[in-house]
Write an enzyme that holds these catalytic residues in place. Structure first.
Site, PDB file in Angstrom:
ATOM      1  N   LYS A 176       0.854  -1.186   0.000  1.00  0.00           N
ATOM      2  CA  LYS A 176       0.000   0.000   0.000  1.00  0.00           C
ATOM      3  C   LYS A 176       0.886   1.231   0.000  1.00  0.00           C
ATOM      4  O   LYS A 176       1.956   1.247   0.628  1.00  0.00           O
ATOM      5  CB  LYS A 176      -0.909   0.021   1.241  1.00  0.00           C
ATOM      6  CG  LYS A 176      -1.681   1.336   1.434  1.00  0.00           C
ATOM      7  CD  LYS A 176      -2.428   1.349   2.754  1.00  0.00           C
ATOM      8  CE  LYS A 176      -3.024   2.742   3.005  1.00  0.00           C
ATOM      9  NZ  LYS A 176      -3.773   2.828   4.270  1.00  0.00           N
ATOM     10  N   GLU A 216      -9.122  12.108  12.277  1.00  0.00           N
ATOM     11  CA  GLU A 216      -8.214  11.045  12.714  1.00  0.00           C
ATOM     12  C   GLU A 216      -7.340  11.500  13.885  1.00  0.00           C
ATOM     13  O   GLU A 216      -6.543  12.431  13.748  1.00  0.00           O
ATOM     14  CB  GLU A 216      -7.333  10.589  11.553  1.00  0.00           C
ATOM     15  CG  GLU A 216      -6.531   9.340  11.855  1.00  0.00           C
ATOM     16  CD  GLU A 216      -6.165   8.567  10.601  1.00  0.00           C
ATOM     17  OE1 GLU A 216      -5.560   7.489  10.734  1.00  0.00           O
ATOM     18  OE2 GLU A 216      -6.489   9.024   9.493  1.00  0.00           O
ATOM     19  N   GLU A 237      -7.009  -1.992   2.854  1.00  0.00           N
ATOM     20  CA  GLU A 237      -6.359  -0.717   3.163  1.00  0.00           C
ATOM     21  C   GLU A 237      -6.452  -0.420   4.653  1.00  0.00           C
ATOM     22  O   GLU A 237      -5.487   0.020   5.284  1.00  0.00           O
ATOM     23  CB  GLU A 237      -7.021   0.396   2.346  1.00  0.00           C
ATOM     24  CG  GLU A 237      -6.441   1.771   2.573  1.00  0.00           C
ATOM     25  CD  GLU A 237      -7.226   2.854   1.845  1.00  0.00           C
ATOM     26  OE1 GLU A 237      -7.081   4.020   2.235  1.00  0.00           O
ATOM     27  OE2 GLU A 237      -7.990   2.531   0.907  1.00  0.00           O
ATOM     28  N   GLU A 254     -12.256  10.344  -5.017  1.00  0.00           N
ATOM     29  CA  GLU A 254     -12.135  10.376  -3.561  1.00  0.00           C
ATOM     30  C   GLU A 254     -11.459  11.667  -3.093  1.00  0.00           C
ATOM     31  O   GLU A 254     -11.855  12.262  -2.089  1.00  0.00           O
ATOM     32  CB  GLU A 254     -11.353   9.163  -3.064  1.00  0.00           C
ATOM     33  CG  GLU A 254     -11.178   9.124  -1.552  1.00  0.00           C
ATOM     34  CD  GLU A 254     -10.477   7.869  -1.076  1.00  0.00           C
ATOM     35  OE1 GLU A 254      -9.736   7.951  -0.072  1.00  0.00           O
ATOM     36  OE2 GLU A 254     -10.669   6.804  -1.700  1.00  0.00           O
TER      37      GLU A 254
END
Length: 413
Positions: free
Chosen positions: A169, A214, A263, A398
């Protein structure tokens, strides 16, 4: 820069009122300090001193510097609530070579569980000059270092590298630039972000402003908390999920998507591995939940733990950064790829940002849904995790969904 001789006094006393961003001075974006969520948090102004640092050891050096400065104050804290006493605001760079900054404000107004307080350093609190909040007026928009087409090409290259076995990733990002006719007043921008995204932490440190969903790490005594986000959906994709409720459709789609769950697993695992050496107990849920925001839905894992020994929130952030949520897996290989092929100077985008107190407690989120504001210019950032099944067109879409948070706040402030 030091505007008050050190050492000096730091006094925290009760105060009335709410965290009204209109009460902040009409100042440069770089002079506004903010960390609020759901009516709680801190806003600050003025500057006692600051510390700028680069290098891989920047977190340790920042923690050591703040420990020395905080110890120099004579503290009179009448409340003992989190955020009371002397505090510093910090914004760390994504890369070692970029500059990170820690700022000690002259005045901090805070609210914690409905209790208001004010902390002043070096004497009675000066009142900020009151001025009406200003709209940014007409804005001009342009591509930044990475255009939309450039981002799609970067995603395609990264997918090829992943399928070739370079890493599992990598997180890529792009930027857009907004230009106003006059210096931007970030107070209405922050107020709109706080109002529309109450689940996020709205922040401003040295010109880095935004609303992050986050939490990299919160420390309160021996208790820690980290919210990991990876895997994103938006309402534009809900129709493809075939149900009537957009948010539920997006959440169901994410949970059933191999690309998004993969992910997310990388991101949650990397955070847990980084925290484990510091914790006597660590609780990592087996399955993520869905965090619904005004513009997107994320897969989320809330990690909690108990420290086995004292360690500051800044040092914990240094151990965590960069997580797979903002870099990739394995970290070193993904980081090398970002530097060589990412095409974007990230500055303090995706770096830890927040506040810390004299005891090493505090909250450091990740600088996402953000812009770097300088004078009349705002540079907005957005990105996403790329894995083997990523589709360039979907990944670009996105970024538009994520950029909408700041773009809407700027255009409607």
């Amino acid at each position: 820069m030091t505007s008050v001789s050190l050492p000096t006094t730091a006094r925290t006393e009760p105060a009335t009122g709410t965290l009204a961003l209109a009460n902040l001075p009409d100042a440069r974006a770089e002079d506004i300090l903010c960390w609020i969520r759901g009516g709680d948090g801190l806003i600050g102004w003025g500057e006692v001193t600051r510390f700028e640092v680069t290098g891989r050891d920047r977190f340790v050096r920042a923690a050591q510097w703040w420990e020395r400065v905080a110890a120099s104050f004579e503290v009179d804290d009448q409340l003992g609530v989190p955020g009371g006493g002397p505090v510093a605001f910090a914004s760390f760079s994504f890369e070692d070579a970029e500059t990170s900054v820690v700022v000690v404000p002259r005045v901090v107004f805070g609210v914690r569980d409905g209790r208001g307080f004010v902390t002043t350093i070096g004497g009675p609190a000066p009142r900020p000059s009151q001025a009406p909040m200003r709209s940014p007026g007409p804005l001009g928009w342009s591509d930044g270092q990475v255009s939309g087409d450039g981002y799609k090409a970067a995603v395609a290259d990264a997918v090829a590298a992943i399928r070739g076995g370079a890493f599992q990733k990598v997180v890529l990002a792009r930027d857009v630039v907004a230009t106003a006719e006059a210096p931007l007043d970030v107070r209405p921008l922050l107020a709109r972000l706080a109002d529309r995204y109450p689940q996020c932490w709205t922040y401003a440190v040295d010109g880095m402003i935004g609303a992050t969903p986050e939490m990299l790490v919160r420390r309160q005594d021996d208790q820690i908390f980290s919210r990991v986000l990876a895997g994103t959906g938006w309402r534009g994709g809900a129709e493809r999920a075939g149900t009537e409720n957009p948010d539920d459709a997006v959440a169901d789609f994410l949970r059933g998507s191999e690309k998004n769950t993969e992910e997310h697993e990388y991101a949650a695992a990397s955070a847990a591995r980084a925290l484990e050496p510091y914790c006597a107990d660590l609780d990592v849920p087996e399955r993520p939940s869905a965090l619904r925001l005004a513009n997107v839905v994320h897969l989320a894992t809330d990690i909690t733990g108990r420290l086995s020994r004292p360690v500051s929130v800044v040092e914990l952030a240094g151990a965590l950064h960069p997580t797979a949520a903002v870099c990739g897996t394995p970290t070193e290989a993904a980081g090398d790829y970002i530097r060589a092929r990412g095409g974007l100077d990230r500055d303090r985008y995706a770096g830890p940002i927040g506040w810390m107190d004299a005891a090493g407690n505090g909250e450091l989120g990740i600088a996402l849904r953000c812009a770097r504001v300088t004078g009349s210019t705002a540079r907005l950032y957005a990105g996403g995790g790329i894995v083997a099944d990523s589709v360039p067109e979907n990944e670009l879409e996105e970024t538009y969904a994520k950029l909408a948070a700041l773009r809407d706040a700027l255009e409607n402030a």
